[in-house]
Scaffold this motif. Sequence first.
Motif, PDB file in Angstrom:
ATOM      1  N   TYR A 214       0.858  -1.184   0.000  1.00 32.69           N
ATOM      2  CA  TYR A 214       0.000   0.000   0.000  1.00 32.69           C
ATOM      3  C   TYR A 214       0.894   1.234   0.000  1.00 32.69           C
ATOM      4  O   TYR A 214       1.830   1.340   0.793  1.00 32.69           O
ATOM      5  CB  TYR A 214      -0.901   0.020   1.241  1.00 32.69           C
ATOM      6  CG  TYR A 214      -1.817   1.221   1.275  1.00 32.69           C
ATOM      7  CD1 TYR A 214      -2.954   1.279   0.475  1.00 32.69           C
ATOM      8  CD2 TYR A 214      -1.545   2.314   2.101  1.00 32.69           C
ATOM      9  CE1 TYR A 214      -3.798   2.387   0.494  1.00 32.69           C
ATOM     10  CE2 TYR A 214      -2.386   3.418   2.131  1.00 32.69           C
ATOM     11  CZ  TYR A 214      -3.505   3.452   1.322  1.00 32.69           C
ATOM     12  OH  TYR A 214      -4.334   4.544   1.339  1.00 32.69           O
ATOM     13  N   LEU A 215       0.598   2.156  -0.908  1.00 28.91           N
ATOM     14  CA  LEU A 215       1.390   3.378  -1.038  1.00 28.91           C
ATOM     15  C   LEU A 215       0.731   4.461  -0.202  1.00 28.91           C
ATOM     16  O   LEU A 215      -0.396   4.871  -0.465  1.00 28.91           O
ATOM     17  CB  LEU A 215       1.464   3.790  -2.507  1.00 28.91           C
ATOM     18  CG  LEU A 215       2.512   4.842  -2.887  1.00 28.91           C
ATOM     19  CD1 LEU A 215       3.912   4.326  -2.617  1.00 28.91           C
ATOM     20  CD2 LEU A 215       2.360   5.225  -4.354  1.00 28.91           C
ATOM     21  N   LEU A 216       1.439   4.924   0.818  1.00 27.11           N
ATOM     22  CA  LEU A 216       0.902   5.901   1.759  1.00 27.11           C
ATOM     23  C   LEU A 216       1.696   7.198   1.670  1.00 27.11           C
ATOM     24  O   LEU A 216       2.931   7.181   1.682  1.00 27.11           O
ATOM     25  CB  LEU A 216       0.986   5.352   3.185  1.00 27.11           C
ATOM     26  CG  LEU A 216       0.537   6.271   4.324  1.00 27.11           C
ATOM     27  CD1 LEU A 216      -0.975   6.485   4.270  1.00 27.11           C
ATOM     28  CD2 LEU A 216       0.931   5.666   5.670  1.00 27.11           C
ATOM     29  N   ARG A 217       0.996   8.299   1.573  1.00 25.99           N
ATOM     30  CA  ARG A 217       1.676   9.601   1.522  1.00 25.99           C
ATOM     31  C   ARG A 217       2.134   9.976   2.926  1.00 25.99           C
ATOM     32  O   ARG A 217       1.356  10.445   3.755  1.00 25.99           O
ATOM     33  CB  ARG A 217       0.752  10.674   0.974  1.00 25.99           C
ATOM     34  CG  ARG A 217       1.486  11.993   0.748  1.00 25.99           C
ATOM     35  CD  ARG A 217       0.587  13.017   0.082  1.00 25.99           C
ATOM     36  NE  ARG A 217       1.352  14.224  -0.185  1.00 25.99           N
ATOM     37  CZ  ARG A 217       1.505  14.770  -1.380  1.00 25.99           C
ATOM     38  NH1 ARG A 217       0.993  14.189  -2.428  1.00 25.99           N
ATOM     39  NH2 ARG A 217       2.206  15.867  -1.538  1.00 25.99           N
ATOM     40  N   SER A 218       3.400   9.746   3.196  1.00 25.58           N
ATOM     41  CA  SER A 218       3.982  10.035   4.502  1.00 25.58           C
ATOM     42  C   SER A 218       5.496   9.920   4.370  1.00 25.58           C
ATOM     43  O   SER A 218       6.026   9.740   3.273  1.00 25.58           O
ATOM     44  CB  SER A 218       3.448   9.052   5.555  1.00 25.58           C
ATOM     45  OG  SER A 218       3.889   9.422   6.847  1.00 25.58           O
TER      46      SER A 218
END
Length: 287
Positions: A214-218
């Motif tokens: 899962y690609l998470l903006r952080s």
Amino acid sequence: MTKTTNNTVPKQMLQRRFLLRAVLFVSLFSMIFMALYQPFSNTTWFGFNTWKQTGVTVLFYMVAVPTLIVSKLLLSGISTLHSITVKRFLLWHVAEFFVIATEYYIFTMCFKLGLSRELPQLLVRIPLCVALILAIPYTIVWFYAQYKAKKEELELFKVTHNREIMESGHRLIQFRDSQGKHKMSLSEDSIFYIESQDNYVQIFYNLEGKLSSYLLRSTTQKIEEDLVDTSIVRCRRSFLVNTAKIVRYGKERGRFTITLDHPSGKTITVTPAYYRTILTQLDKRSL
């Protein structure tokens, strides 16, 4: 659960690594397209039939490809400061198209490789040709990014509604984006590693016996703060690893490495500064 709306650009389309791969795809596609299209057009001069034609073709790519790379890097950088809507995304690529078309026109006028068209015709033909070359691969890339986003969304739904995970007794870790919004929950035991990718982190975890992500903006720093007192620690600048998943560790060819217990048997290099932390975590596990 995060949903992709009609006004949202798929997050992969703003990821630096994905964008640079898109440039490679566009470049390869254009070479093949122009090689097939050139015999049927009076506006194209791409090819390798003569030394001059080959030289100009190579020179053009030496100018056009860096232009695309700079454009993608700027787009990725701007996305960290401002939200990129579909409209802004399209306008950016329209501007990119005009720059490439101008470069193509300059090469056409400077080298005049046997083109029979006059100036007015070239001003019409060249933009149409460049638009076709860029539009087709960019459309393919867009739909691929949409597919990746939908697949990731489906996997996230499965994780969020997986009763076995909820009832397993394992500690649940809450993942939030850079704005503090909750995005997903995973059991600590299901996580393999987390990799930093520009303004995102990619979380690799087990879903129904398969490796998913899962690609998470952080940032890794923000994620690391949320993982205090877990078995997931930093092993290098861009990696966090679940020490409970380590099946082998040691020194190979002068480098510290760890191997994880997942389908690919992934091996990750550990920097000396973090190797002691990894050993401490492993010692705790063995107690």
